[in-house]
Structures are given as C-alpha cells and as structure tokens.
Design an enzyme around this catalytic site. Sequence first.
Site, PDB file in Angstrom:
ATOM      1  N   SER A  64      25.193  -7.849 -28.208  1.00 58.73           N
ATOM      2  CA  SER A  64      25.539  -8.124 -26.802  1.00 58.73           C
ATOM      3  C   SER A  64      24.476  -8.907 -26.047  1.00 58.73           C
ATOM      4  O   SER A  64      24.732  -9.351 -24.927  1.00 58.73           O
ATOM      5  CB  SER A  64      25.796  -6.813 -26.059  1.00 58.73           C
ATOM      6  OG  SER A  64      27.079  -6.371 -26.356  1.00 58.73           O
ATOM      7  N   LYS A  67      25.576 -12.179 -24.771  1.00 55.89           N
ATOM      8  CA  LYS A  67      26.542 -12.338 -23.677  1.00 55.89           C
ATOM      9  C   LYS A  67      26.020 -13.165 -22.498  1.00 55.89           C
ATOM     10  O   LYS A  67      26.725 -14.062 -22.018  1.00 55.89           O
ATOM     11  CB  LYS A  67      27.052 -10.965 -23.222  1.00 55.89           C
ATOM     12  CG  LYS A  67      27.926 -10.278 -24.289  1.00 55.89           C
ATOM     13  CD  LYS A  67      28.244  -8.830 -23.906  1.00 55.89           C
ATOM     14  CE  LYS A  67      29.111  -8.147 -24.965  1.00 55.89           C
ATOM     15  NZ  LYS A  67      29.273  -6.705 -24.722  1.00 55.89           N
ATOM     16  N   TYR A 189      33.835 -14.709 -30.742  1.00 51.75           N
ATOM     17  CA  TYR A 189      32.955 -13.773 -30.026  1.00 51.75           C
ATOM     18  C   TYR A 189      32.206 -12.883 -31.028  1.00 51.75           C
ATOM     19  O   TYR A 189      30.980 -12.687 -30.912  1.00 51.75           O
ATOM     20  CB  TYR A 189      33.779 -12.924 -29.036  1.00 51.75           C
ATOM     21  CG  TYR A 189      33.086 -11.643 -28.674  1.00 51.75           C
ATOM     22  CD1 TYR A 189      31.990 -11.645 -27.809  1.00 51.75           C
ATOM     23  CD2 TYR A 189      33.474 -10.422 -29.237  1.00 51.75           C
ATOM     24  CE1 TYR A 189      31.312 -10.477 -27.514  1.00 51.75           C
ATOM     25  CE2 TYR A 189      32.809  -9.255 -28.950  1.00 51.75           C
ATOM     26  CZ  TYR A 189      31.721  -9.278 -28.088  1.00 51.75           C
ATOM     27  OH  TYR A 189      31.038  -8.125 -27.807  1.00 51.75           O
ATOM     28  N   TYR A 241      24.994  -1.709 -19.721  1.00 50.30           N
ATOM     29  CA  TYR A 241      26.181  -0.860 -19.909  1.00 50.30           C
ATOM     30  C   TYR A 241      26.346   0.056 -18.700  1.00 50.30           C
ATOM     31  O   TYR A 241      26.082  -0.351 -17.574  1.00 50.30           O
ATOM     32  CB  TYR A 241      26.066  -0.065 -21.213  1.00 50.30           C
ATOM     33  CG  TYR A 241      25.824  -0.911 -22.428  1.00 50.30           C
ATOM     34  CD1 TYR A 241      26.702  -1.930 -22.774  1.00 50.30           C
ATOM     35  CD2 TYR A 241      24.710  -0.709 -23.229  1.00 50.30           C
ATOM     36  CE1 TYR A 241      26.489  -2.703 -23.900  1.00 50.30           C
ATOM     37  CE2 TYR A 241      24.493  -1.469 -24.360  1.00 50.30           C
ATOM     38  CZ  TYR A 241      25.384  -2.477 -24.686  1.00 50.30           C
ATOM     39  OH  TYR A 241      25.161  -3.239 -25.780  1.00 50.30           O
ATOM     40  N   VAL A 259      23.809  -3.525 -29.378  1.00 46.83           N
ATOM     41  CA  VAL A 259      23.900  -2.330 -30.227  1.00 46.83           C
ATOM     42  C   VAL A 259      23.088  -2.436 -31.521  1.00 46.83           C
ATOM     43  O   VAL A 259      22.957  -1.448 -32.240  1.00 46.83           O
ATOM     44  CB  VAL A 259      25.363  -1.956 -30.579  1.00 46.83           C
ATOM     45  CG1 VAL A 259      26.094  -1.396 -29.386  1.00 46.83           C
ATOM     46  CG2 VAL A 259      26.094  -3.116 -31.198  1.00 46.83           C
TER      47      VAL A 259
HETATM   48  N1  GLU Z   1      29.605  -7.042 -31.355  1.00 53.75           N
HETATM   49  C1  GLU Z   1      29.524  -5.809 -30.636  1.00 53.75           C
HETATM   50  C2  GLU Z   1      30.898  -5.400 -30.149  1.00 53.75           C
HETATM   51  O1  GLU Z   1      31.617  -6.235 -29.698  1.00 53.75           O
HETATM   52  C3  GLU Z   1      28.562  -5.958 -29.507  1.00 53.75           C
HETATM   53  C4  GLU Z   1      28.424  -4.711 -28.737  1.00 53.75           C
HETATM   54  C5  GLU Z   1      27.097  -4.549 -28.087  1.00 53.75           C
HETATM   55  O2  GLU Z   1      26.061  -4.996 -28.562  1.00 53.75           O
HETATM   56  O3  GLU Z   1      27.105  -3.886 -27.040  1.00 53.75           O
HETATM   57  O4  GLU Z   1      31.281  -4.283 -30.200  1.00 53.75           O
END
Ligand code: GLU
Length: 411
Positions: A64, A67, A189, A241, A259
């Site tokens: 993430s 992002k 993504y 988050y 994550v």
């Molecule tokens: N590729 C992970 C997902 O889409 C990223 C989640 C994350 O790092 O929060 O679930």
Amino acid sequence: MKSPVPGYLSRVLASSSASSGGAVADYIPELAGADPDHAAIALATVDGTVYAQGDADLAFSIQSMSKPFTYALALSDRGIDGVGERVGVEPSGEAFNEISLEPDTGRPRNPMINAGAIATHGLVSASSPEERLERVVSWYSRFAGRRLDIDEQVARSELGEGHRNLAFGHLLRSFGIIDGDPVPVVEGYIRQCAVSVTVEDLALMAATLANGGVHPRSGERLLDPKLVRHVLSVMMSCGMYDAAGDWLTTVGIPSKSGVSGGIVGVLPGQVGLAVFSPRLDRHGNSVRGVTMMERLSEDMNLHLMDAARPARSAIRDVRRVEIHGEETTAYVLHGDLVFSSVESLIRRLVEDPPTTRCVVFDVDRVDEVDDVARRMAVEAARSLIDDGHELALADRNGVLGESGLPASTAD
Ligand code: GLU
C-alpha cells in the site's frame, strides 16, 4: 569527523526490537514467508543524502505504500478535480479492505484504502492496461532514482487470492467509477503493490515529496508543489488505515504503511523516512515500524505541528544612516519573510513611522520571501512612497526579485 546520524538510526532500530508483538500478514501467501525478525530504517535528506541501517538491502513489496505515488500520477494526469470526481479525500475510519464507498455516488472515500487505490490506478492515463502499469512502475522508479521491478512471485501469489479486490473492481465498475473492464485494472493495482523496494528506495521516494516534488539527486521536477501538498494531506488524514487519528496525534508525519511491514513518511522540507519490519498490529501497521516512527518523531522534533517555529520578527535592527548627505532610516530585515514576520514590520511602520524622508529596506540578510510576504512588502513600500518618503532597497541577493522598487546605492 564521523556523522552521528547512522549511530542514532541504529539505536532507534535496536530500541524497537522490544516491540515483538504482532503477526506477519498471511492473506497474501507469499508475505506469510517473510522473516519476522528483519528490520531496517532509512532517512533521506532533501539534498539527497541517504542514511540506512539494519536490513537496508533487503527488498520487499511496496504494497500500500504504492498508493500515494499512483495517486500523484493520476493527479498529474487529470488534475485534482478530475480525480476528485471519482475518488474522495475523506478518512474512512475503516480498515484498508473495507468497501467504504459513498452511498449515493459509489465514490471510494479516499485513495489510501483498496477501493480508492484500485479506482486511482484506473485513472492513470494509458491506451492499454500494460501501458498503464508500465507508466506506474516507471513513475515509482523516477522517485526512487533507479529502475524498480515487479516481484512476480508476490504478484502471482496475490493475484491468485485477489477475490476481494476483484469484487471491489466490479462494484466500482457498476457505479461508473472504473471505465471498461475492471479486471485488468484490479490486476494492474495488484501488480503495482508487488513492486520490489528497499528502505533506501522508499526514503528517497519520500524525500522527493519532502522536497516539494523535485528529486533530491537528479533535480528533476516530478510533481507540481500544489499536488505534493494534496498528496501529503491525504497521507496525513488517511494513510495509516483506521489508526490515522492516533498517528496524527502521536507521530504527526504524513505517512503510508503497507502490509509487507513498511512505513514511508514525509516531513515536508526536511526528510523522507522509511522503516520496515514485517510483524503487523491489528490495523495492519508494522509494530516495530510504528515504534521507530514514534521515536524518530519524538527525538527529532518531527511532528508536523511542532515544525512551525513561530516566525521571528522581520526586523533585526533600525538604524539612522547618512546616504548622499541625507539622513535616512534603514530597516535591516532578516530571516525568512512570511506573512507573520512582514506583518510585524508593517505594524512597526504604522505605529512608529519613519521620521526621515529617506527610507531604506535592507534585505541582504533575508533568506527567503514567500509570495504573500513579497506582495505585502511591496504594498507597504508603495504606501510609504504615497506618504512622501523616498524609498530604496538594499537587495544584493535579489530576494525580492522584480519588486518594482528602486534599488539603493547605499551599502
Ligand atoms: N496488495 C494489498 C491488498 O490490496 C495491499 C494492502 C496493504 O498494503 O494495505 O490487499
């Protein structure tokens, strides 16, 4: 002389080892195999120096932490309003993989949760999904200052289990937030999340944002400063988050976690930070990573709300000097001229106006002048001229630029 920074970073790393709670993410099978004891920390300055300690060469998937950078690219392509039509900027207060769509429009609340990040990936301009992904990966590479690649094993592993993200894709398609087939957008993504990075890469990526969008090493402008501000604001309010509010009060650094166990943080004007350790807390944030960021923020006074030093008065001295045989009042200014420092100068001119006809503003010791301060200074100067003063400027370094004011021959 030896720099104290590496030693300090290694102490921060060591002191976080007591935070041994949490668990490695296992919903992506490939992440479940990560060594939970790995840990690394890196700090990059806005002039491109990187300090790193621990498992600094270890590559892990960006997850993430990708992002905000994809969001930056979509904003560059479509502008704030163009992206805003499809992805909001409100913290959702929910976990990263909650649906969190606005009930009427289907617009994801923000680009830092999965639904918003998938929609954002789809907003990157391209004529094919392959071209879109390539644009995204090269964009991250320009921020990192080296070519980054996708870890195919991580990508395959998540693609095989990506049902929830695929469901988001279909839902977003049904609301018209994604155009065309949503499956390649979700796959793009997921592949963006599998780009492999080290803490040094992340720290440099963050330092580019800290440096107002200009890469600290190449000097290349990657992002418009207005878009940097927008991205950092969204990182601040939505990046951690459902622990974003807690993060703002304790750490106070715009950040994004992933994550895989990384956290990337940006302190505007100062540093890019990256920490890594795979065990996650219940919010999905790295346990040791959070401890390290808390300590960095505390020790180095990096909390964004601390950083704003009260601006000093602009006036360093007011002198009587003789110029061409005429008595003159010289206002010697210093520091950075911003709204509040120039306001204090103007207040002084109003309350205690110069008694000589000739007035000099000496800005030779001034470092920077922002736009509002420049406009205010010019206005104040005009008003002194209207009051019958003759005005000159001592501006050897040209900090006031084209102010339209006469330059002084005085030294
Ligand atoms: N590729 C992970 C997902 O889409 C990223 C989640 C994350 O790092 O929060 O679930």
